[in-house]
Design a protein around this motif. Structure first.
Motif, PDB file in Angstrom:
ATOM      1  N   ASP A  22     -37.845 -42.146   3.929  1.00  0.00           N
ATOM      2  CA  ASP A  22     -37.304 -42.550   4.668  1.00  0.00           C
ATOM      3  C   ASP A  22     -36.853 -41.383   5.384  1.00  0.00           C
ATOM      4  OD1 ASP A  22     -35.291 -43.782   6.337  1.00  0.00           O
ATOM      5  OD2 ASP A  22     -33.507 -42.437   4.934  1.00  0.00           O
ATOM      6  N   ASP A  23     -37.646 -40.278   5.294  1.00  0.00           N
ATOM      7  CA  ASP A  23     -37.323 -38.777   5.323  1.00  0.00           C
ATOM      8  C   ASP A  23     -39.159 -38.478   6.196  1.00  0.00           C
ATOM      9  OD1 ASP A  23     -37.434 -36.097   6.358  1.00  0.00           O
ATOM     10  OD2 ASP A  23     -36.315 -35.360   4.145  1.00  0.00           O
ATOM     11  N   GLY A  24     -39.500 -39.082   7.005  1.00  0.00           N
ATOM     12  CA  GLY A  24     -40.761 -38.920   7.506  1.00  0.00           C
ATOM     13  C   GLY A  24     -41.508 -40.171   7.965  1.00  0.00           C
ATOM     14  N   HIS A  28     -29.992 -40.126  -1.573  1.00  0.00           N
ATOM     15  CA  HIS A  28     -32.092 -40.042  -1.862  1.00  0.00           C
ATOM     16  C   HIS A  28     -31.981 -38.867  -1.201  1.00  0.00           C
ATOM     17  CE1 HIS A  28     -31.774 -42.605   1.869  1.00  0.00           C
ATOM     18  NE2 HIS A  28     -32.919 -42.252   2.087  1.00  0.00           N
ATOM     19  N   TRP A  29     -31.616 -38.262  -0.349  1.00  0.00           N
ATOM     20  CA  TRP A  29     -31.889 -37.391   1.093  1.00  0.00           C
ATOM     21  C   TRP A  29     -32.421 -36.291   0.288  1.00  0.00           C
ATOM     22  CZ3 TRP A  29     -30.282 -31.788   2.277  1.00  0.00           C
ATOM     23  CH2 TRP A  29     -30.819 -31.728   3.477  1.00  0.00           C
ATOM     24  N   HIS A  30     -34.066 -35.856  -0.219  1.00  0.00           N
ATOM     25  CA  HIS A  30     -34.716 -34.314  -0.303  1.00  0.00           C
ATOM     26  C   HIS A  30     -34.453 -34.887  -2.126  1.00  0.00           C
ATOM     27  CE1 HIS A  30     -34.553 -31.829   3.230  1.00  0.00           C
ATOM     28  NE2 HIS A  30     -34.729 -32.720   3.212  1.00  0.00           N
ATOM     29  N   THR A  31     -34.972 -36.059  -2.404  1.00  0.00           N
ATOM     30  CA  THR A  31     -35.352 -36.134  -3.949  1.00  0.00           C
ATOM     31  C   THR A  31     -35.774 -37.336  -4.114  1.00  0.00           C
ATOM     32  OG1 THR A  31     -33.675 -38.208  -4.096  1.00  0.00           O
ATOM     33  CG2 THR A  31     -32.038 -36.679  -3.744  1.00  0.00           C
ATOM     34  N   GLU A  49     -41.916 -30.025  10.116  1.00  0.00           N
ATOM     35  CA  GLU A  49     -40.252 -30.194   9.756  1.00  0.00           C
ATOM     36  C   GLU A  49     -40.138 -29.481   9.067  1.00  0.00           C
ATOM     37  OE1 GLU A  49     -35.915 -31.392  10.027  1.00  0.00           O
ATOM     38  OE2 GLU A  49     -37.813 -32.193   8.837  1.00  0.00           O
ATOM     39  N   ASP A  50     -40.121 -30.050   7.233  1.00  0.00           N
ATOM     40  CA  ASP A  50     -39.303 -30.145   6.819  1.00  0.00           C
ATOM     41  C   ASP A  50     -39.780 -29.366   5.485  1.00  0.00           C
ATOM     42  OD1 ASP A  50     -37.259 -31.172   5.564  1.00  0.00           O
ATOM     43  OD2 ASP A  50     -37.831 -33.276   5.370  1.00  0.00           O
ATOM     44  N   TRP A  51     -40.395 -28.993   5.876  1.00  0.00           N
ATOM     45  CA  TRP A  51     -40.654 -26.748   5.160  1.00  0.00           C
ATOM     46  C   TRP A  51     -39.151 -25.128   4.789  1.00  0.00           C
ATOM     47  CZ3 TRP A  51     -46.292 -26.693   2.683  1.00  0.00           C
ATOM     48  CH2 TRP A  51     -46.208 -25.842   1.979  1.00  0.00           C
TER      49      TRP A  51
HETATM   50 ZN    ZN Z   1     -35.794 -33.405   5.005  1.00  0.00          ZN
END
Ligand code: ZN
Ligand code: AHN
Length: 334
Positions: free
Chosen positions: A149-151, A303-306, A182-184
């Motif tokens: 989902d995230d990406g 579920h975000w960042h899991t 984006e996500d670091w």
């Molecule tokens: Zn993210």
């Protein structure tokens, strides 16, 4: 009357009321049509195709910048955009991170009708987060996420739109950008927070160094986390602040298409995301289509960042709602 007979009668009466009423005012006395359902002007977005593009990205493994899986997925995305007839530009750079280390950036840009002056910018991030820092278990927090989902979801939707753009062009130029890094952002388990803007490094870089001289678009649309079941794209606050007319255009289009439950007329919070540097550097007034929740501690999906952010959490209906809405908006643009 038998059940079936009654049913047909009700259907016939209802259809008659909705679609044909006697026209009193027109001279011909012919029947006119009212309350017709909205006819989409865009080609049909294929959610199975988008789903497969999400799956293909996830199959590379976590797309963490600096890893072989990331590089391989970048090659895949570049080849896909080229195969769909886009003019592809890659932007590579290196930036310093919060821990002082250097990280590579690879932004991937696909342009349609680059000669046209009026342009719409569509974007998503293609990197994935190196740590599942929203897991409760400390050991699991150190593992990278699958980022379905995230990406991958936003990128998958945009790849399907790219495929459609080759089959039927829009009246305006379209630029699709897959932003890297984006996500670091600094993980929540760190105890010392380093001052600085560590999210959205790829879009920060592009907004300061666009791929064409002084790039501008009429407006921009970011898709972030558009794949989970029953996604709710609340009106994110920076989007409203920088591009309220674009928010209204997109949300009203979604309602017309019957996707009002995915695009509720409700505000979300301020989310630091790739649309922020694009807005701040005035490249395009941009909005964020992002799944926001009011009943979770993070404000995002559970579920975000899991480690649960994998294909189990991807629903074709959400990909369709976001993808068809964006397509309808860009195919109507003149
Ligand atoms: Zn993210
Ligand atoms: C913040 O949590 C500040 N921004 C989240 C943006 C984001 C991360 N989108 C996807 N992953």
């Amino acid at each position: 009357m038998k059940r079936a007979g009654m049913f047909s009668l009700v259907v016939a009466l209802t259809a008659g009321m909705l679609l044909t009423v006697s026209c009193n005012s027109c001279q011909s006395g012919k029947r006119s049509t009212v309350a017709e359902t909205y006819q989409p002007q865009s080609p049909a977005f294929n959610a199975d195709s988008a789903y497969r593009y999400v799956e293909e990205q996830v199959a590379f493994g976590p797309r963490v910048p600096g890893t072989a899986a990331h590089e391989a997925c970048g090659d895949f995305l570049t080849a896909k955009l080229a195969s769909f007839g886009a003019k592809v530009t890659e932007q590579r750079a290196e930036v310093t991170h919060y821990d002082g280390g250097r990280l590579p950036i690879r932004n991937i840009i696909g342009s349609y009708a680059p000669e046209l002056e009026k342009r719409v910018l569509l974007f998503a991030h293609w990197d994935t987060r190196p740590y599942a820092d929203e897991e409760s278990d400390e050991e699991r927090q150190q593992q990278p996420i699958a980022g379905a989902d995230d990406g991958a979801s936003g990128v998958g939707v945009l790849l399907e739109i790219a495929r459609q753009l080759q089959l039927q062009p829009t009246e305006v130029g379209i630029d699709i950008i897959f932003f890297d890094l984006e996500d670091w952002g600094q993980p929540s388990f760190d105890t010392q927070m380093v001052e600085g803007d560590w999210w959205c490094l790829g879009s920060q870089y592009w907004a300061a160094h666009p791929h064409t001289d002084d790039y501008k678009a009429a407006y921009g649309i970011l898709l972030d986390m558009v794949g989970s079941p029953n996604a709710t794209f609340l009106k994110e606050e920076y989007s409203v602040q920088y591009a309220s007319d674009v928010v209204e255009k997109v949300w009203s289009t979604a309602a017309r298409l019957g996707y009002g439950s995915y695009f509720p007329a409700r505000r979300g919070g301020y989310i630091t995301d790739d649309h922020l540097p694009v807005n701040q550097q005035k490249r395009a007034p941009s909005i964020n289509i992002i799944n926001l929740k009011r009943d979770t501690p993070t404000g995002f999906g559970p579920h975000w960042h899991t480690l649960n952010d994998d294909m189990r959490n991807i629903d074709r209906n959400s990909l369709k709602a976001s993808g068809q809405t964006v397509m309808e908006v860009i195919y109507l643009e003149r």
